[in-house]
Structure formats: C-alpha cells, structure tokens
Design a protein around this motif. Structure first.
Motif, PDB file in Angstrom:
ATOM      1  N   UNK A  85      -3.368  -3.572  -6.559  1.00  0.00           N
ATOM      2  CA  UNK A  85      -3.172  -3.358  -7.697  1.00  0.00           C
ATOM      3  C   UNK A  85      -1.570  -3.094  -7.484  1.00  0.00           C
ATOM      4  N   UNK A  86      -1.014  -2.217  -6.895  1.00  0.00           N
ATOM      5  CA  UNK A  86       0.644  -2.885  -6.551  1.00  0.00           C
ATOM      6  C   UNK A  86       1.589  -3.816  -7.025  1.00  0.00           C
ATOM      7  N   UNK A  87       1.069  -4.700  -6.159  1.00  0.00           N
ATOM      8  CA  UNK A  87       1.422  -6.249  -6.131  1.00  0.00           C
ATOM      9  C   UNK A  87       1.168  -6.949  -7.521  1.00  0.00           C
ATOM     10  N   UNK A  89       1.003  -1.280   0.085  1.00  0.00           N
ATOM     11  CA  UNK A  89      -0.255  -0.113   0.020  1.00  0.00           C
ATOM     12  C   UNK A  89       0.692   1.288   0.540  1.00  0.00           C
ATOM     13  N   UNK A  90       1.673   1.074   0.837  1.00  0.00           N
ATOM     14  CA  UNK A  90       2.960   2.081   0.480  1.00  0.00           C
ATOM     15  C   UNK A  90       3.495   3.457  -0.112  1.00  0.00           C
ATOM     16  N   UNK A  91       4.144   1.396  -1.183  1.00  0.00           N
ATOM     17  CA  UNK A  91       4.904   1.921  -1.990  1.00  0.00           C
ATOM     18  C   UNK A  91       3.232   2.376  -3.928  1.00  0.00           C
ATOM     19  N   UNK A  92       2.049   2.050  -3.124  1.00  0.00           N
ATOM     20  CA  UNK A  92       1.366   2.122  -4.079  1.00  0.00           C
ATOM     21  C   UNK A  92       0.974   4.515  -4.299  1.00  0.00           C
ATOM     22  N   UNK A  93       0.990   4.387  -2.908  1.00  0.00           N
ATOM     23  CA  UNK A  93       0.757   5.843  -2.428  1.00  0.00           C
ATOM     24  C   UNK A  93       1.280   6.101  -2.991  1.00  0.00           C
ATOM     25  N   UNK A  94       3.000   6.512  -2.386  1.00  0.00           N
ATOM     26  CA  UNK A  94       4.169   6.746  -3.156  1.00  0.00           C
ATOM     27  C   UNK A  94       4.081   7.029  -4.664  1.00  0.00           C
ATOM     28  N   UNK A  95       3.958   5.931  -5.454  1.00  0.00           N
ATOM     29  CA  UNK A  95       4.017   5.760  -6.693  1.00  0.00           C
ATOM     30  C   UNK A  95       2.982   6.949  -7.243  1.00  0.00           C
ATOM     31  N   UNK A  96       1.676   7.061  -6.778  1.00  0.00           N
ATOM     32  CA  UNK A  96       0.799   8.087  -7.142  1.00  0.00           C
ATOM     33  C   UNK A  96       0.483   9.261  -6.534  1.00  0.00           C
TER      34      UNK A  96
END
Lengths: 227, 151
Positions: free
Chosen positions: A175-177, A112-119
């Motif tokens: 979606x990130x995974x 989740x944290x990676x997804x938020x950092x990306x978007x």
C-alpha cells in the motif's frame, strides 16, 4: 454480531447491525438490521469516503424510528470487490544465494518501515515481527523442500499466525509502494498470492502441510477460501 | 464467483444460535442518545492482550480517543487493506465525533467495545457470560444506542 445484538438489547441498549451476511441475520430474529452488500472487511462500504460512510450511518440510525421489530432493510447501494491484482512493483533480486521469497521480503523492508511510521501501527506481530518475516519465509521454504513440519517447528504448528504476519507485512509495504487511493477489496490479496514469491511460497507450504496431514483446521485457515 | 460470494454462500447455511423472540430496547431521540460502536473485528490497542485464535470469547474496551487499533480477527477471508488505510471503514469513530459535533447524535460514548467474531457456532459463552458483562460496562457509561460492525 447478531448474538451481541440480542445481548445488548436485553441490557437496554438499542442496536443496529450493519450485517454482511443477510441469511444469517434473517434467521436470528435480530431487532434492527441494515444489510450492506459491501466487500467483507469494509462494513462502512468505502474507505477514505466520509460522505459514503455518513450515508450508511444515517440509514442505520433511521431504523431506530421503527416502532417494533424485527426490521431488516437493504442498503440500496452495492459495492463490489475487485479481484484483479494491485499494481505494485516488487524489488529486484538482490542476493541470489538465498531463497527468492526471503530476498524479496528483505527488499520490501524499507517500504514497510515507511508504512508503519506513517500509520503509527502495524498488523504484523501475531507470531513474528517484521524482523522475523524473512526467517518465517525461510522456514516455509523448508516445508516446501520436503521437511516435516515437526522438524521445522517442533510440536506446535502456528502457521495461521505466521501466514497472517507475512501477508500483513507485504500488504502494508504494498500500500505504501502503490500510493494513491486505497485499492479495491481483495486487490492486495490477489497481488500477494499471484505476484509475489512469498505468496507462492505460502501456497506451496500449505500444500506441503496438507500432504503431511497437518491438522486441517490449520491448513484451512492459512489462506482465503479459493486460494 | 467472487471470494466474498463464496464466503456468503458458505455462511448462509451454517447453524446459528436460536432465538425465539426479538428483544426491543426503546432509545431516547437520537439527538439525545449516547452512541457506541460495537465491533466483531477483534480491535485492540497495542498495549492490550491480543485475541487468541478461534473461540476467544473475551472482549476489549476501547477508549473514545483510541485510533490505529490492531485488527485482531483471525479469519483470512476478508479484505484488510481498507482498514489499514482508514479505520473508519470498520470503526467509524471519526464519523461519530462529527455527528456529535453537529448535534445529530447526543454524545459519543466514552468507551467502545470489540469482540473477535471468529467464534464456534453456538457462541454460548459470549451469549451468557462475556456479552452481558460487556453490555453492563457500556450501560454503566450511559450508552443508549450501539452500531454493530462485523468484518
């Protein structure tokens, strides 16, 4: 949407509605409608497909050439939803002393944290933020175990927003995974309800609230129709 | 039956506000028109107020440069995965910029408009109060054409 078309035209702004509900548009005397049979939530049809989106916009702008209305045209290309679950691995059980859903949510945090950092944005936060998701699931587990919602939450039942936040957290992590292209419409939803512990907990908590005769307007909107 | 078809069937027979006539604005040629997006997806910036639950008739003005807006519509009955990956599938702002750059449209509006579509059946307050107020803001920006996107 159709009401706004009337309001905007009255103000002198020409409108084209990319309608997703044809019978509604037909009954409302809307000036210009392009009926798009695309998955709900995807009015331009396909994500990450500029060419397809430009095709829809071109067809919409074309209606501005009509001399009078109402005009209702079907967009010729149909896009269907795909309701088989997204393929996305879930974290293994880590802490056997806590509820499976809570353990699972904690395990998804890095994704989740990676997804938020990306978007640079998140849909989580209507009732709880990401830090609050495991706790929100623990509260739902108490409902499933038989506690009355007023004991769990006090007088205000906010489970529509809580359900939204949990689903959004899982979806953004998934979606990130999963990586790769955007899944078909409803695939992330199917994955959440059919594969995850949180989805099962949410469904069971909704059933528990229904049995406790919680307001039906709340239990109805906690989950998509048919789930 | 698919979930989307279930929703379309449910909505098909809901009462709708009655409009006896069809208003008709005549825009300038598209290549000279200023175009705005109007969405009922309840989009808002993180620094703007959230849309409250069902029946919030307020609206948010979105700046042309805003991206990665939050999707504030309250229904659980539509796909949100696509929007998270590509905002243009709901809010085609990058497509409008491309159309302005190649001269298809005259200009991208400086501000765009979001309501939340989860409204009571009458939609009276949007129709009579917040809708006209929002339309006046767009008109003041010189908007000639609006593309309306629901979710």
């Amino acid at each position: 949407m159709c009401v706004l078309a009337h309001v905007l035209e009255d103000a002198g702004i020409a409108t084209v509605v990319l309608a997703s509900m044809k019978p509604v548009a037909e009954r409302m005397n809307v000036p210009r409608v392009l009926y798009c049979e695309f998955p709900l939530g995807r009015p331009l049809g396909m994500p990450d497909n500029a060419q397809f989106q430009h095709g829809v916009l071109a067809a919409a702008f074309d209606l501005l050439n009509a001399p009078s209305g109402p005009v209702l045209v079907d967009y010729p290309e149909v896009v269907a939803a795909i309701e088989t679950p997204l393929a996305c691995a879930l974290p293994p059980r880590f802490d056997p002393d806590i509820a499976a859903s809570v353990d699972e949510a904690q395990g998804l945090r890095a994704a989740y944290d990676r997804a938020v950092a990306r978007r640079g944005a998140t849909e989580v936060g209507r009732s709880v933020d990401a830090d609050g998701v495991p706790g929100a699931l623990a509260e739902l587990e108490r409902l499933v175990a038989g506690e009355h919602w007023k004991e769990v939450y006090g007088p205000r039942l906010d489970t529509i927003a809580i359900a939204h936040d949990i689903r959004a957290y899982y979806q953004e992590a998934a979606l990130e995974l999963a990586g790769g292209p955007v899944p078909g419409a409803r695939q992330a939803e199917a994955w959440f309800y059919e594969q995850t512990e949180a989805g099962k907990t949410l469904a069971a908590a909704r059933d528990a609230l229904t049995e406790q005769e919680a307001p039906s307007g709340i239990t109805f909107y906690m989950q998509p129709v048919g789930r | 039956m698919s979930s989307d078809q279930t929703m379309r069937d449910l909505m098909a027979n809901l009462p709708v506000p009655e409009f006896e006539s069809t208003p008709w604005a005549s825009p300038p040629p598209l290549s000279e028109a200023t175009v705005a997006i109007v969405t009922s997806a309840g989009l808002h910036r993180a620094d703007q107020d959230r849309f409250e639950g069902r029946g919030d008739t307020s609206y948010r003005m979105l700046d042309r440069s805003d991206r990665e807006l939050i999707l504030g519509h309250w229904s659980s009955n539509f796909d949100r995965a696509a929007y998270v990956s590509d905002h243009n599938v709901v809010y085609p702002i990058d497509r409008l910029e491309e159309l302005a750059a190649n001269g298809t449209i005259g200009a991208v509006a400086p501000r765009h408009l979001a309501f939340a579509g989860n409204q009571p059946d009458t939609v009276s307050e949007v129709r009579l109060d917040t809708g006209p107020a929002a339309a006046a803001e767009l008109r003041a920006d010189g908007v000639d054409v609006a593309i309306l996107t629901p979710v």
